[in-house]
Design a protein around this motif. Structure first.
Motif, PDB file in Angstrom:
ATOM      1  N   GLY A 160      40.737  27.325   1.192  1.00  0.00           N
ATOM      2  CA  GLY A 160      40.052  27.368  -0.087  1.00  0.00           C
ATOM      3  C   GLY A 160      40.025  28.767  -0.669  1.00  0.00           C
ATOM      4  N   MET A 161      39.787  29.755   0.197  1.00  0.00           N
ATOM      5  CA  MET A 161      39.802  31.136  -0.271  1.00  0.00           C
ATOM      6  C   MET A 161      41.204  31.549  -0.712  1.00  0.00           C
ATOM      7  SD  MET A 161      37.218  33.029   2.383  1.00  0.00           S
ATOM      8  CE  MET A 161      35.643  32.272   2.791  1.00  0.00           C
ATOM      9  N   LEU A 162      42.206  31.017  -0.020  1.00  0.00           N
ATOM     10  CA  LEU A 162      43.592  31.258  -0.413  1.00  0.00           C
ATOM     11  C   LEU A 162      43.838  30.726  -1.821  1.00  0.00           C
ATOM     12  CD1 LEU A 162      46.062  32.404   1.239  1.00  0.00           C
ATOM     13  CD2 LEU A 162      46.758  30.037   1.552  1.00  0.00           C
ATOM     14  N   ALA A 163      43.309  29.550  -2.095  1.00  0.00           N
ATOM     15  CA  ALA A 163      43.480  28.948  -3.413  1.00  0.00           C
ATOM     16  C   ALA A 163      42.752  29.729  -4.501  1.00  0.00           C
ATOM     17  CB  ALA A 163      42.981  27.504  -3.389  1.00  0.00           C
ATOM     18  N   SER A 164      41.773  30.552  -4.105  1.00  0.00           N
ATOM     19  CA  SER A 164      41.004  31.320  -5.089  1.00  0.00           C
ATOM     20  C   SER A 164      41.721  32.587  -5.532  1.00  0.00           C
ATOM     21  CB  SER A 164      39.639  31.692  -4.499  1.00  0.00           C
ATOM     22  OG  SER A 164      39.770  32.743  -3.551  1.00  0.00           O
ATOM     23  N   THR A 165      42.880  32.875  -4.952  1.00  0.00           N
ATOM     24  CA  THR A 165      43.562  34.139  -5.259  1.00  0.00           C
ATOM     25  C   THR A 165      44.702  33.916  -6.250  1.00  0.00           C
ATOM     26  OG1 THR A 165      44.923  33.874  -3.241  1.00  0.00           O
ATOM     27  CG2 THR A 165      42.869  35.112  -3.029  1.00  0.00           C
ATOM     28  N   LEU A 166      45.929  33.909  -5.780  1.00  0.00           N
ATOM     29  CA  LEU A 166      47.074  33.771  -6.688  1.00  0.00           C
ATOM     30  C   LEU A 166      47.052  32.480  -7.511  1.00  0.00           C
ATOM     31  CD1 LEU A 166      50.118  35.251  -4.729  1.00  0.00           C
ATOM     32  CD2 LEU A 166      48.989  36.164  -6.774  1.00  0.00           C
ATOM     33  N   PRO A 167      46.725  31.312  -6.932  1.00  0.00           N
ATOM     34  CA  PRO A 167      46.673  30.114  -7.772  1.00  0.00           C
ATOM     35  C   PRO A 167      45.712  30.255  -8.962  1.00  0.00           C
ATOM     36  CG  PRO A 167      46.736  29.479  -5.478  1.00  0.00           C
ATOM     37  CD  PRO A 167      46.561  30.971  -5.496  1.00  0.00           C
ATOM     38  N   VAL A 168      44.541  30.852  -8.705  1.00  0.00           N
ATOM     39  CA  VAL A 168      43.592  31.077  -9.800  1.00  0.00           C
ATOM     40  C   VAL A 168      44.161  32.082 -10.798  1.00  0.00           C
ATOM     41  CG1 VAL A 168      41.338  32.074 -10.370  1.00  0.00           C
ATOM     42  CG2 VAL A 168      41.544  30.410  -8.502  1.00  0.00           C
ATOM     43  N   GLN A 169      44.778  33.145 -10.280  1.00  0.00           N
ATOM     44  CA  GLN A 169      45.379  34.152 -11.162  1.00  0.00           C
ATOM     45  C   GLN A 169      46.469  33.529 -12.043  1.00  0.00           C
ATOM     46  OE1 GLN A 169      44.151  37.295 -11.019  1.00  0.00           O
ATOM     47  NE2 GLN A 169      45.409  37.985 -12.729  1.00  0.00           N
ATOM     48  N   TRP A 170      47.238  32.611 -11.480  1.00  0.00           N
ATOM     49  CA  TRP A 170      48.289  31.948 -12.254  1.00  0.00           C
ATOM     50  C   TRP A 170      47.706  30.980 -13.298  1.00  0.00           C
ATOM     51  CZ3 TRP A 170      51.075  30.666  -7.059  1.00  0.00           C
ATOM     52  CH2 TRP A 170      51.779  31.813  -6.626  1.00  0.00           C
ATOM     53  N   LEU A 171      46.577  30.339 -12.955  1.00  0.00           N
ATOM     54  CA  LEU A 171      45.962  29.381 -13.865  1.00  0.00           C
ATOM     55  C   LEU A 171      45.251  30.042 -15.035  1.00  0.00           C
ATOM     56  CD1 LEU A 171      44.375  26.597 -11.605  1.00  0.00           C
ATOM     57  CD2 LEU A 171      46.077  26.274 -13.404  1.00  0.00           C
ATOM     58  N   MET A 172      44.776  31.256 -14.839  1.00  0.00           N
ATOM     59  CA  MET A 172      43.943  31.901 -15.844  1.00  0.00           C
ATOM     60  C   MET A 172      44.571  31.938 -17.236  1.00  0.00           C
ATOM     61  SD  MET A 172      40.916  32.756 -14.939  1.00  0.00           S
ATOM     62  CE  MET A 172      40.512  34.119 -16.018  1.00  0.00           C
ATOM     63  N   PRO A 173      45.848  32.305 -17.383  1.00  0.00           N
ATOM     64  CA  PRO A 173      46.427  32.305 -18.738  1.00  0.00           C
ATOM     65  C   PRO A 173      46.483  30.915 -19.362  1.00  0.00           C
ATOM     66  CG  PRO A 173      47.776  33.599 -17.227  1.00  0.00           C
ATOM     67  CD  PRO A 173      46.798  32.845 -16.390  1.00  0.00           C
ATOM     68  N   LEU A 174      46.505  29.866 -18.534  1.00  0.00           N
ATOM     69  CA  LEU A 174      46.618  28.504 -19.044  1.00  0.00           C
ATOM     70  C   LEU A 174      45.255  27.895 -19.380  1.00  0.00           C
ATOM     71  CD1 LEU A 174      49.269  27.147 -16.508  1.00  0.00           C
ATOM     72  CD2 LEU A 174      49.679  28.002 -18.825  1.00  0.00           C
ATOM     73  N   THR A 175      44.263  28.173 -18.550  1.00  0.00           N
ATOM     74  CA  THR A 175      42.965  27.505 -18.693  1.00  0.00           C
ATOM     75  C   THR A 175      41.852  28.445 -19.126  1.00  0.00           C
ATOM     76  OG1 THR A 175      42.324  27.878 -16.378  1.00  0.00           O
ATOM     77  CG2 THR A 175      43.620  25.896 -16.855  1.00  0.00           C
ATOM     78  N   GLY A 176      41.960  29.734 -18.786  1.00  0.00           N
ATOM     79  CA  GLY A 176      40.807  30.608 -18.948  1.00  0.00           C
ATOM     80  C   GLY A 176      39.800  30.310 -17.856  1.00  0.00           C
ATOM     81  N   TRP A 177      38.828  31.197 -17.650  1.00  0.00           N
ATOM     82  CA  TRP A 177      37.904  30.996 -16.526  1.00  0.00           C
ATOM     83  C   TRP A 177      36.880  29.900 -16.809  1.00  0.00           C
ATOM     84  CZ3 TRP A 177      32.661  31.888 -17.134  1.00  0.00           C
ATOM     85  CH2 TRP A 177      32.261  32.670 -18.217  1.00  0.00           C
ATOM     86  N   ARG A 178      36.603  29.612 -18.075  1.00  0.00           N
ATOM     87  CA  ARG A 178      35.584  28.604 -18.384  1.00  0.00           C
ATOM     88  C   ARG A 178      36.095  27.181 -18.067  1.00  0.00           C
ATOM     89  NH1 ARG A 178      31.255  30.827 -21.131  1.00  0.00           N
ATOM     90  NH2 ARG A 178      31.620  32.904 -22.035  1.00  0.00           N
ATOM     91  N   LEU A 179      37.287  26.849 -18.536  1.00  0.00           N
ATOM     92  CA  LEU A 179      37.849  25.530 -18.245  1.00  0.00           C
ATOM     93  C   LEU A 179      38.092  25.356 -16.750  1.00  0.00           C
ATOM     94  CD1 LEU A 179      38.961  22.819 -19.159  1.00  0.00           C
ATOM     95  CD2 LEU A 179      41.154  23.934 -19.647  1.00  0.00           C
ATOM     96  N   LEU A 180      38.389  26.447 -16.080  1.00  0.00           N
ATOM     97  CA  LEU A 180      38.613  26.393 -14.634  1.00  0.00           C
ATOM     98  C   LEU A 180      37.410  25.793 -13.915  1.00  0.00           C
ATOM     99  CD1 LEU A 180      40.418  27.164 -12.219  1.00  0.00           C
ATOM    100  CD2 LEU A 180      39.347  29.427 -12.268  1.00  0.00           C
ATOM    101  N   PHE A 181      36.197  26.107 -14.374  1.00  0.00           N
ATOM    102  CA  PHE A 181      35.004  25.588 -13.700  1.00  0.00           C
ATOM    103  C   PHE A 181      34.751  24.117 -14.017  1.00  0.00           C
ATOM    104  CE2 PHE A 181      34.412  29.943 -12.674  1.00  0.00           C
ATOM    105  CZ  PHE A 181      33.661  29.934 -11.516  1.00  0.00           C
TER     106      PHE A 181
END
Length: 437
Positions: A160-181
């Motif tokens: 889970g912590m692994l998923a919080s790193t690069l996968p989140v960084q890659w998603l940020m331009p697509l979703t932003g941090w608000r949609l991510l939650f």
């Protein structure tokens, strides 16, 4: 897939789950713990954007990250009693409902105070994601399987912590941090459905004498006395345990501090001390968490064999902690030369502390396992909160005294190292094992 009725019947009849059912139950709880760990560590990846959007100082960032652990710690004492009384299934479903609300509130935050309150609510909501299954494993699995299941739950957390790193960084331009939650809230709901379907129902130990109860030690101690007490017995027997007190300072500073590094301060160190870019720091966090995933998988594979050869948790911790202290001292001394590899080595060398949780749980009878595990978890997560916020406060204080960012980080980590050394000295001075309470 077995339905919940069949599983409940199996649990009620013998207390132990067959292999296939055990795997299914493990996977359902592991899914929830995966999401819990992802949300625990996500602050390290989001710290640059949150710092920019809300103009955060180091102390604010430490408090925000620590808010998760503050909420987590606040629920541990009632959680233990509820787990022993109502069982993992009921309790975790109620708690995860709070996590869903917390994720939605975080996504809508317009101020730091709102962010912090939502973060605390998320921490409260996921606070049963490890303690609930560990309480169940204490009754559902054999002792050697409990150790393996604990290590593999921690491995799932590392995933889970692994998923919080690069996968989140890659998603940020697509979703932003608000949609991510919002996406995280949907994932929690799916995990809740899985647990509701496959987790066994709970049968009170007091009404099923001997189910899941360990053999009594030769001398009468707290564990033995607790076995004769009603289900509503207090936490007093847990706090009075010499073994619990022996492990508590290590849980607070050493293990709590390792989690604080892994879930927050390794990221800012790589950016502000090492000079990495945001993508490089996220990549470094990915490697750190990948190393922890492999480490906990390995512990799960070798633990049963080590236990048979006399290498129990206390002995492994006694050998492992000095190594982690040496790595931490080297990282501090190396300063800007310390990158992700140095912090990966620190986290890996601290991983033996993860063995303490099942050891503490097995020091008590099944009727007190939930309270013992939750009390110990309270110590760990209080330590994470204090370390995360405390390091932020120290960094700001040292910067205010005129130190450079590199020297400020080094000085703050030096204070942390001194606390870890003191807790290990106490561990060595306290003569107790998990059969002598």
């Amino acid at each position: 897939m077995p339905d919940s009725v069949a599983l409940a019947g199996a649990a009620a009849d013998s207390g132990r789950l067959d292999a296939n059912t055990g795997v299914i139950v493990f996977l359902a709880f592991a899914a929830a713990y995966f999401i819990s760990a992802l949300m625990r560590a996500i602050t390290a990846t989001l710290s640059p954007v949150l710092t920019q959007d809300f103009s955060l100082h180091a102390r604010d960032l430490g408090l925000l990250a620590g808010g998760y652990f503050l909420g987590f710690a606040a629920t541990q004492l009632p959680l233990g009693s509820w787990l022993d009384r109502h069982g993992p299934k009921r309790v975790i479903l109620w708690f995860l409902s709070l996590a869903v609300l917390g994720c939605l509130a975080f996504s809508l935050a317009s101020s730091f105070a709102w962010l912090l309150a939502a973060r605390v609510l998320v921490g409260m909501g996921v606070s049963a994601c490890l303690m609930a299954p560990l309480t169940g494993y204490r009754r559902w699995f054999e002792a050697s399987t409990v150790l393996r299941a604990n290590s593999w739950m921690l491995m799932t957390g590392s995933l889970g912590m692994l998923a919080s790193t690069l996968p989140v960084q890659w998603l940020m331009p697509l979703t932003g941090w608000r949609l991510l939650f919002w996406i995280l809230a949907a994932m929690i709901l799916l995990a809740m459905l899985a647990i509701a379907k496959v987790a066994p129902s709970w049968k009170n130990v007091a009404s099923a004498p001997g189910m899941g109860m360990p053999p009594r030690p030769p001398a009468l101690g707290a564990s033995e006395m607790a076995a004769t007490l009603p289900q509503e017995a207090s936490y007093a027997l847990v706090w009075r345990s010499r073994y619990f007190r022996k492990m508590a300072p290590l849980a607070f500073f050493n293990y709590g501090g390792m989690v604080a590094m892994q879930t927050l301060w390794a990221g800012p160190w790589m950016v502000k001390v090492t000079g990495n870019s945001l993508l490089e720091a996220a990549t470094g966090l990915f490697y750190i968490n990948a190393a922890m995933l492999a480490t906990f998988w390995s512990w799960g594979m070798v633990n049963p064999g080590l236990a048979q050869r006399g290498w129990h948790a206390t002995r492994l911790i006694g050998w492992g902690v000095p190594l982690s202290l040496a790595v931490l001292a080297f990282n501090i001394q190396a300063g800007s030369a310390t990158g992700w590899l140095g912090w990966a080595l620190f986290c890996v060398s601290s991983s033996a502390m993860g063995l303490a949780q099942p050891a503490v749980g097995m020091a008590f009878p099944a009727s007190l396992a939930g309270r013992a595990l939750s009390a110990y978890n309270l110590v760990i997560f209080a330590g994470v909160f204090v370390t995360q916020w405390g390091i932020g406060l120290l960094i700001d204080a040292f910067l205010a005294m005129g130190l450079t960012p590199v020297a400020g980080f080094q000085a703050a980590m030096g204070v942390f190292l001194c606390c870890c050394i003191a807790s290990y000295a106490y561990f060595l001075s306290m003569k107790a094992d998990n059969s002598q309470q």
